[in-house]
Scaffold this active site. Structure first.
Site, PDB file in Angstrom:
ATOM      1  N   HIS B 123      -8.066   8.854   1.034  1.00 21.75           N
ATOM      2  CA  HIS B 123      -7.858   8.796  -0.421  1.00 21.75           C
ATOM      3  C   HIS B 123      -8.933   7.870  -1.014  1.00 21.75           C
ATOM      4  O   HIS B 123      -9.415   6.966  -0.326  1.00 21.75           O
ATOM      5  CB  HIS B 123      -6.459   8.210  -0.666  1.00 21.75           C
ATOM      6  CG  HIS B 123      -6.009   8.196  -2.087  1.00 21.75           C
ATOM      7  ND1 HIS B 123      -6.431   7.256  -2.997  1.00 21.75           N
ATOM      8  CD2 HIS B 123      -5.132   8.991  -2.751  1.00 21.75           C
ATOM      9  CE1 HIS B 123      -5.830   7.483  -4.165  1.00 21.75           C
ATOM     10  NE2 HIS B 123      -5.047   8.531  -4.046  1.00 21.75           N
ATOM     11  N   ASP B 199      -3.769   2.839   6.070  1.00 24.16           N
ATOM     12  CA  ASP B 199      -3.263   3.244   4.761  1.00 24.16           C
ATOM     13  C   ASP B 199      -1.973   4.028   5.006  1.00 24.16           C
ATOM     14  O   ASP B 199      -2.007   5.170   5.454  1.00 24.16           O
ATOM     15  CB  ASP B 199      -4.310   4.092   4.036  1.00 24.16           C
ATOM     16  CG  ASP B 199      -3.783   4.659   2.706  1.00 24.16           C
ATOM     17  OD1 ASP B 199      -2.607   4.376   2.361  1.00 24.16           O
ATOM     18  OD2 ASP B 199      -4.530   5.377   2.031  1.00 24.16           O
ATOM     19  N   GLN B 202       1.232   7.473   2.348  1.00 24.25           N
ATOM     20  CA  GLN B 202       1.940   8.743   2.518  1.00 24.25           C
ATOM     21  C   GLN B 202       2.881   8.705   3.717  1.00 24.25           C
ATOM     22  O   GLN B 202       3.865   9.444   3.762  1.00 24.25           O
ATOM     23  CB  GLN B 202       0.927   9.886   2.707  1.00 24.25           C
ATOM     24  CG  GLN B 202       0.047  10.143   1.505  1.00 24.25           C
ATOM     25  CD  GLN B 202       0.808  10.736   0.335  1.00 24.25           C
ATOM     26  OE1 GLN B 202       1.831  11.403   0.503  1.00 24.25           O
ATOM     27  NE2 GLN B 202       0.329  10.480  -0.872  1.00 24.25           N
ATOM     28  N   LYS B 225       6.335   5.679  -4.049  1.00 21.52           N
ATOM     29  CA  LYS B 225       6.429   6.914  -3.271  1.00 21.52           C
ATOM     30  C   LYS B 225       7.650   6.911  -2.352  1.00 21.52           C
ATOM     31  O   LYS B 225       7.908   7.903  -1.672  1.00 21.52           O
ATOM     32  CB  LYS B 225       5.155   7.114  -2.447  1.00 21.52           C
ATOM     33  CG  LYS B 225       3.912   7.423  -3.288  1.00 21.52           C
ATOM     34  CD  LYS B 225       2.802   7.945  -2.413  1.00 21.52           C
ATOM     35  CE  LYS B 225       1.416   7.680  -2.945  1.00 21.52           C
ATOM     36  NZ  LYS B 225       1.070   8.376  -4.177  1.00 21.52           N
ATOM     37  N   CYS B 367      -7.522  12.811  -5.587  1.00 20.83           N
ATOM     38  CA  CYS B 367      -8.219  11.548  -5.316  1.00 20.83           C
ATOM     39  C   CYS B 367      -8.789  11.536  -3.904  1.00 20.83           C
ATOM     40  O   CYS B 367      -8.720  10.520  -3.198  1.00 20.83           O
ATOM     41  CB  CYS B 367      -7.311  10.339  -5.538  1.00 20.83           C
ATOM     42  SG  CYS B 367      -6.691  10.217  -7.209  1.00 20.83           S
TER      43      CYS B 367
END
Lengths: 149, 410
Positions: B123, B199, B202, B225, B367
């Protein structure tokens, strides 16, 4: 709720499926590039400007039906027209898209000529997210006209 | 025994809403998730009964507020199995967490010519901070390529990591849904002498997370999220690394002492939490973590494997070669985020037609422009499923897509 038929008018789909004036122009034609950062659409506008007249225009890039058809209709509407008339048309188009005039001291709009096919894009206003799609080509055109000065 | 998404959905007031007389089919949770009543109530209750400044006032109300804020930190520690509570730093979001590491660890440890390794499926939040630092310091960026089915191609990983100082990668692609082999990547980074930054934006909302099992050095993720509010995110980092890093933002709360000739930093985690933090949001994030934990993260993952398998089968059976689903087709290798190409219809137009049936999907570059370039697309449409999505939502997506085919006549 506005229906899809307000957005996807037949003439829009026609320009989308059969875009006019696609391609590139070699230098010394002006090349302007526009991006829609929201959706990643890209457009290139090539302009031949001679003695204050846009003698030729080509459109490159990728985009959704609204941005592509708007670019196609724009190219047909401005080809062979004087720059001053085109600038007036850009203002009229953005006006139709409910976009505020940036220049408060701009001369009054000349609305004597009919908008023709461009009228089909009027329904985009009911879908605010898509206004940026419809105006991408026009802003890129303005950039190109500025470069040609 | 797994949970029933239809029952879970009843906890989400917004999903009860009808638009133009029809129910919502919310398939954009990879973008942001909806909020359960439990989170909304916890935040309202906190503001009605306990809201006050934290860490700086002596009255009982302020102590209650501080306790609530710190309880959220402890909940985050448990949720990701971090060794220590003060390794959990609250940020604005995952983007800020990644910027914090890049700016703070990077400025203290990276010199001209140093190498940072990223992957082709990152991302922008895990690309641009490194570009910024690379421009400032003269760093070199290297990129782990992808296989044809959208997994990391690890064949050249040892060479890419050779001499690297940082390996920063996603645990799950926000476009392809691909799950990456985090433990293996962390081990490879360490073997090369690099630190491993994960990261988890997600991944964390959808899977059981254990930073100690991974052996990672940093993890970034967002609250919004995972059914929590926007405005708060987390950076977890190893104590020794965080301790050795200079502060990120300066201001109140992050100092032990300020003089005319300088300042002394506070201890962790306050050192990285300048200014008044998102207090109510921390309470909301705590409620969200409790909510997900009560479902069980193993169950969340199991549910998403089921709904992903169903959706892929359904879409392929109905549309065959007219639909291309990016990323791995095996649900075991991916999360419930499905980017797809439908006929030759532009994703913006696909999402517009789906919107007529209240099917909410994302259309765009997500993104992740370097990845989009690799896919040869400026944009994709993306349907992403979560705990409140059932197979009926996959059916609604499949049905609504038919209208797009009809309209554009492809």
């Amino acid at each position: 709720m506005p229906g899809l038929e307000d957005l996807y008018r037949e003439i829009i789909l026609d320009h989308y499926r059969t875009p006019r004036n696609q391609g590139e122009l070699p230098p010394p034609a002006v090349r302007a590039e526009g991006h829609n950062p929201l959706c990643g659409d890209e457009i290139q506008v090539y302009l031949d400007v001679q003695d204050g007249i846009v003698t030729d225009i080509k459109i490159g890039g990728q985009g959704c039906s609204i941005s592509q058809s708007s670019a196609s209709m724009m190219s047909a509407a401005v080809k062979g027209k004087p720059v001053a008339e085109i600038r007036n048309l850009v203002r009229r188009f953005k006006n139709m898209m409910s976009i505020e005039e940036e220049d408060g001291n701009a001369p009054p709009l000349d609305e004597s000529r009919p908008l023709g096919d461009l009228e089909a894009l009027r329904g985009v206003v009911k879908f605010p997210v898509r206004i940026k799609c419809a105006t991408l080509a026009w802003n890129t055109l303005l950039d190109g006209l500025d470069q040609s000065n | 025994m797994n949970f029933d998404p239809v029952v879970v959905k009843k906890d989400f007031p917004l999903l009860e809403r009808e638009v133009n007389g029809k129910p919502l089919v919310y398939l954009d949770s990879a973008n942001t998730s909806q909020k359960p009543r439990q989170v909304i109530d916890a935040m309202s209750r906190f503001m009605e009964t306990s809201y006050a400044p934290i860490n700086r006032s002596a009255y009982q109300l302020a102590a209650e507020s501080t306790d609530a804020f710190e309880a959220a930190r402890a909940a985050v520690r448990r949720f990701i199995n971090a060794p220590k509570v003060h390794e959990v730093v609250f940020t604005k979001n995952a983007t800020e967490a990644l910027n914090l590491v890049a700016h703070s660890w990077g400025s203290a440890n990276l010199r001209a010519g140093d190498v940072v390794v990223l992957t082709h499926m990152e991302h922008h939040a895990n690309i641009v901070p490194w570009h910024m630092l690379a421009t400032e310091r003269g760093l070199k960026l290297r990129w782990v390529p992808l296989t044809a089915d959208g997994q990391l191609d690890l064949t050249t990983l040892p060479e890419l990591l050779d001499g690297a100082k940082i390996f920063a990668f996603t645990a799950m692609s926000n476009v392809l849904g691909t799950l990456t082999p985090v433990k293996q990547l962390v081990d490879a980074a360490h073997a090369a002498g690099a630190i491993a930054i994960v990261d988890g934006c997600q991944y964390v909302p959808h899977n059981p997370t254990d930073v100690q099992a991974w052996g990672a050095d940093f993890l970034a993720f967002s609250s919004h999220k995972l059914c929590g509010p926007s405005g708060i995110g987390v950076l977890w980092g190893r104590e020794a690394l965080l301790d050795a890093m200079p502060p990120f933002l300066g201001g109140g709360n992050m100092i032990a002492d300020v003089r005319l000739d300088g300042f002394t930093c506070a201890e962790l985690p306050a050192k990285f939490e300048a200014g008044t933090p998102p207090i109510t949001e921390a309470v909301g994030m705590h409620a969200a973590i409790s909510y997900l934990s009560s479902l069980g993260m193993d169950n969340v993952r199991e549910h998403e494997v089921e709904v992903t398998a169903y959706a892929i089968d359904k879409l392929k059976a109905r549309y065959g070669d007219d639909i291309t689903i990016h990323g791995p087709t095996d649900p075991a290798l991916r999360g419930a985020t499905l980017s797809f190409k439908f006929k030759d219809i532009h994703p913006h137009d696909v999402s517009q037609v789906l919107d007529q049936a209240n099917v909410c999907v994302r259309a765009g570059h997500h993104c992740a422009k370097p990845l989009m370039k690799l896919l040869g697309a400026n944009a994709t449409a993306r349907a992403s499923f979560y705990i409140y999505n059932s197979t009926a939502d996959a059916d609604a997506l499949a049905d609504a897509l038919a209208n797009a085919g009809d309209l554009f006549g492809f």
